[in-house]
Motif scaffolding. Structure first.
Motif, PDB file in Angstrom:
ATOM      1  N   PHE A   1       0.825  -1.211   0.000  1.00  0.00           N
ATOM      2  CA  PHE A   1       0.000   0.000   0.000  1.00  0.00           C
ATOM      3  C   PHE A   1       0.858   1.259   0.000  1.00  0.00           C
ATOM      4  O   PHE A   1       0.499   2.264  -0.604  1.00  0.00           O
ATOM      5  CB  PHE A   1      -0.941   0.024   1.215  1.00  0.00           C
ATOM      6  CG  PHE A   1      -2.236  -0.676   0.977  1.00  0.00           C
ATOM      7  CD1 PHE A   1      -3.319  -0.014   0.430  1.00  0.00           C
ATOM      8  CD2 PHE A   1      -2.378  -2.010   1.300  1.00  0.00           C
ATOM      9  CE1 PHE A   1      -4.514  -0.663   0.211  1.00  0.00           C
ATOM     10  CE2 PHE A   1      -3.568  -2.669   1.083  1.00  0.00           C
ATOM     11  CZ  PHE A   1      -4.641  -1.997   0.536  1.00  0.00           C
ATOM     12  N   GLY A   2       1.986   1.198   0.687  1.00  0.00           N
ATOM     13  CA  GLY A   2       2.827   2.383   0.797  1.00  0.00           C
ATOM     14  C   GLY A   2       3.641   2.684  -0.445  1.00  0.00           C
ATOM     15  O   GLY A   2       3.815   3.854  -0.811  1.00  0.00           O
ATOM     16  N   PHE A   3       4.149   1.648  -1.123  1.00  0.00           N
ATOM     17  CA  PHE A   3       5.083   1.885  -2.212  1.00  0.00           C
ATOM     18  C   PHE A   3       4.615   1.422  -3.584  1.00  0.00           C
ATOM     19  O   PHE A   3       5.095   1.931  -4.593  1.00  0.00           O
ATOM     20  CB  PHE A   3       6.421   1.202  -1.897  1.00  0.00           C
ATOM     21  CG  PHE A   3       7.082   1.771  -0.678  1.00  0.00           C
ATOM     22  CD1 PHE A   3       7.654   3.028  -0.700  1.00  0.00           C
ATOM     23  CD2 PHE A   3       7.096   1.045   0.501  1.00  0.00           C
ATOM     24  CE1 PHE A   3       8.257   3.558   0.424  1.00  0.00           C
ATOM     25  CE2 PHE A   3       7.693   1.566   1.638  1.00  0.00           C
ATOM     26  CZ  PHE A   3       8.278   2.823   1.600  1.00  0.00           C
ATOM     27  N   LYS A   4       3.735   0.476  -3.659  1.00  0.00           N
ATOM     28  CA  LYS A   4       3.320  -0.062  -4.955  1.00  0.00           C
ATOM     29  C   LYS A   4       2.043   0.579  -5.491  1.00  0.00           C
ATOM     30  O   LYS A   4       1.866   0.700  -6.695  1.00  0.00           O
ATOM     31  CB  LYS A   4       3.129  -1.582  -4.880  1.00  0.00           C
ATOM     32  CG  LYS A   4       4.414  -2.332  -4.644  1.00  0.00           C
ATOM     33  CD  LYS A   4       5.346  -2.164  -5.817  1.00  0.00           C
ATOM     34  CE  LYS A   4       6.608  -2.972  -5.621  1.00  0.00           C
ATOM     35  NZ  LYS A   4       7.545  -2.797  -6.705  1.00  0.00           N
ATOM     36  N   ILE A   5       1.135   0.951  -4.608  1.00  0.00           N
ATOM     37  CA  ILE A   5      -0.101   1.599  -5.045  1.00  0.00           C
ATOM     38  C   ILE A   5       0.127   3.103  -4.999  1.00  0.00           C
ATOM     39  O   ILE A   5       0.466   3.659  -3.952  1.00  0.00           O
ATOM     40  CB  ILE A   5      -1.296   1.200  -4.154  1.00  0.00           C
ATOM     41  CG1 ILE A   5      -1.550  -0.291  -4.269  1.00  0.00           C
ATOM     42  CG2 ILE A   5      -2.537   1.989  -4.547  1.00  0.00           C
ATOM     43  CD1 ILE A   5      -2.655  -0.797  -3.381  1.00  0.00           C
ATOM     44  N   LYS A   6      -0.061   3.738  -6.136  1.00  0.00           N
ATOM     45  CA  LYS A   6       0.165   5.180  -6.217  1.00  0.00           C
ATOM     46  C   LYS A   6      -0.917   5.936  -5.460  1.00  0.00           C
ATOM     47  O   LYS A   6      -2.047   5.467  -5.329  1.00  0.00           O
ATOM     48  CB  LYS A   6       0.167   5.626  -7.678  1.00  0.00           C
ATOM     49  CG  LYS A   6       1.258   5.001  -8.495  1.00  0.00           C
ATOM     50  CD  LYS A   6       1.088   5.371  -9.947  1.00  0.00           C
ATOM     51  CE  LYS A   6       2.042   4.556 -10.789  1.00  0.00           C
ATOM     52  NZ  LYS A   6       1.628   4.476 -12.167  1.00  0.00           N
ATOM     53  N   THR A   7      -0.562   7.105  -4.990  1.00  0.00           N
ATOM     54  CA  THR A   7      -1.532   7.982  -4.350  1.00  0.00           C
ATOM     55  C   THR A   7      -2.049   8.946  -5.406  1.00  0.00           C
ATOM     56  O   THR A   7      -1.278   9.709  -5.984  1.00  0.00           O
ATOM     57  CB  THR A   7      -0.897   8.764  -3.184  1.00  0.00           C
ATOM     58  OG1 THR A   7      -0.332   7.825  -2.262  1.00  0.00           O
ATOM     59  CG2 THR A   7      -1.925   9.621  -2.478  1.00  0.00           C
ATOM     60  N   ALA A   8      -3.350   8.889  -5.664  1.00  0.00           N
ATOM     61  CA  ALA A   8      -3.958   9.728  -6.697  1.00  0.00           C
ATOM     62  C   ALA A   8      -4.144  11.138  -6.153  1.00  0.00           C
ATOM     63  O   ALA A   8      -4.539  11.334  -5.002  1.00  0.00           O
ATOM     64  CB  ALA A   8      -5.304   9.147  -7.128  1.00  0.00           C
ATOM     65  N   ALA A   9      -3.859  12.086  -7.001  1.00  0.00           N
ATOM     66  CA  ALA A   9      -4.084  13.483  -6.629  1.00  0.00           C
ATOM     67  C   ALA A   9      -5.575  13.771  -6.691  1.00  0.00           C
ATOM     68  O   ALA A   9      -6.281  13.301  -7.586  1.00  0.00           O
ATOM     69  CB  ALA A   9      -3.327  14.401  -7.577  1.00  0.00           C
ATOM     70  N   VAL A  10      -6.058  14.535  -5.736  1.00  0.00           N
ATOM     71  CA  VAL A  10      -7.465  14.917  -5.723  1.00  0.00           C
ATOM     72  C   VAL A  10      -7.631  16.096  -6.664  1.00  0.00           C
ATOM     73  O   VAL A  10      -6.923  17.095  -6.571  1.00  0.00           O
ATOM     74  CB  VAL A  10      -7.917  15.302  -4.286  1.00  0.00           C
ATOM     75  CG1 VAL A  10      -9.354  15.752  -4.288  1.00  0.00           C
ATOM     76  CG2 VAL A  10      -7.718  14.132  -3.356  1.00  0.00           C
ATOM     77  N   ARG A  11      -8.556  15.936  -7.616  1.00  0.00           N
ATOM     78  CA  ARG A  11      -8.788  17.010  -8.575  1.00  0.00           C
ATOM     79  C   ARG A  11      -9.463  18.181  -7.883  1.00  0.00           C
ATOM     80  O   ARG A  11     -10.224  18.024  -6.939  1.00  0.00           O
ATOM     81  CB  ARG A  11      -9.661  16.506  -9.722  1.00  0.00           C
ATOM     82  CG  ARG A  11      -8.979  15.432 -10.541  1.00  0.00           C
ATOM     83  CD  ARG A  11      -9.780  15.073 -11.759  1.00  0.00           C
ATOM     84  NE  ARG A  11     -11.206  15.066 -11.513  1.00  0.00           N
ATOM     85  CZ  ARG A  11     -12.001  14.041 -11.726  1.00  0.00           C
ATOM     86  NH1 ARG A  11     -11.526  12.918 -12.155  1.00  0.00           N
ATOM     87  NH2 ARG A  11     -13.297  14.142 -11.503  1.00  0.00           N
ATOM     88  N   GLN A  12      -9.215  19.387  -8.374  1.00  0.00           N
ATOM     89  CA  GLN A  12      -9.719  20.601  -7.748  1.00  0.00           C
ATOM     90  C   GLN A  12     -11.244  20.641  -7.730  1.00  0.00           C
ATOM     91  O   GLN A  12     -11.848  21.066  -6.766  1.00  0.00           O
ATOM     92  CB  GLN A  12      -9.166  21.837  -8.478  1.00  0.00           C
ATOM     93  CG  GLN A  12      -9.344  23.113  -7.708  1.00  0.00           C
ATOM     94  CD  GLN A  12      -8.624  23.100  -6.360  1.00  0.00           C
ATOM     95  OE1 GLN A  12      -7.589  22.472  -6.200  1.00  0.00           O
ATOM     96  NE2 GLN A  12      -9.176  23.772  -5.392  1.00  0.00           N
ATOM     97  N   GLU A  13     -11.912  20.156  -8.798  1.00  0.00           N
ATOM     98  CA  GLU A  13     -13.380  20.178  -8.820  1.00  0.00           C
ATOM     99  C   GLU A  13     -13.966  19.221  -7.787  1.00  0.00           C
ATOM    100  O   GLU A  13     -15.042  19.458  -7.262  1.00  0.00           O
ATOM    101  CB  GLU A  13     -13.942  19.890 -10.210  1.00  0.00           C
ATOM    102  CG  GLU A  13     -13.558  18.563 -10.803  1.00  0.00           C
ATOM    103  CD  GLU A  13     -12.312  18.638 -11.667  1.00  0.00           C
ATOM    104  OE1 GLU A  13     -12.031  17.646 -12.356  1.00  0.00           O
ATOM    105  OE2 GLU A  13     -11.610  19.652 -11.662  1.00  0.00           O
TER     106      GLU A  13
END
Length: 136
Positions: A115-127
């Motif tokens: 979870f920490g290194f293999k799954i990317k953290t998606a950026a939250v879109r501004q909308e």
């Protein structure tokens, strides 16, 4: 025989949707894996139910982000890691056998690494941030 298997897939698909909805409400049960499994079962069992499911908000909110971007937003990641920590900690404390404790610890470390290194953290879109502020 094929009708029986298709019917079983449809029944199990709805069961997985139910477990996924419970997982949305309860932080202990993960929702996304059950909803992904429901999509797979509906694809196997019935094109009509599969088309219906991929048009639902459950699919759009939970399955598409997990399958499409192969990323999780920060909140979902934190929720999953906290849930895993609680489950693995309770298991580690309750199990009296040291060999099993070592296995639990190894599995927990693998999950945290994944979870920490293999799954990317998606950026939250501004909308999405603006929409969330309107709901509050």
């Amino acid at each position: 025989m094929k009708k029986i298997i298709n019917g079983l897939c449809i029944i199990l698909g709805f069961l997985c949707i139910g477990l996924g909805v419970v997982g949305i409400i309860l932080p202990v049960l993960p929702a996304t894996p059950f909803l992904i499994l429901a999509a797979v079962l509906f694809a196997k069992g019935s094109t009509r139910f599969h088309r219906w499911f991929i048009q639902t908000k459950l699919h759009k909110n939970y399955v598409e982000p997990a399958m499409g971007k192969r990323a999780m937003d920060r909140g979902a990641k934190v929720k999953a890691l906290i849930t895993l920590f609680i489950i693995f900690s309770v298991s580690f404390i309750l199990v009296p056998i040291w060999f099993v404790k070592i296995i639990i610890l190894a599995v927990a470390l693998f999950h945290f690494y994944y979870f920490g290194f293999k799954i990317k953290t998606a950026a939250v879109r501004q909308e999405e941030v603006r929409d969330y502020g309107k709901r509050s």
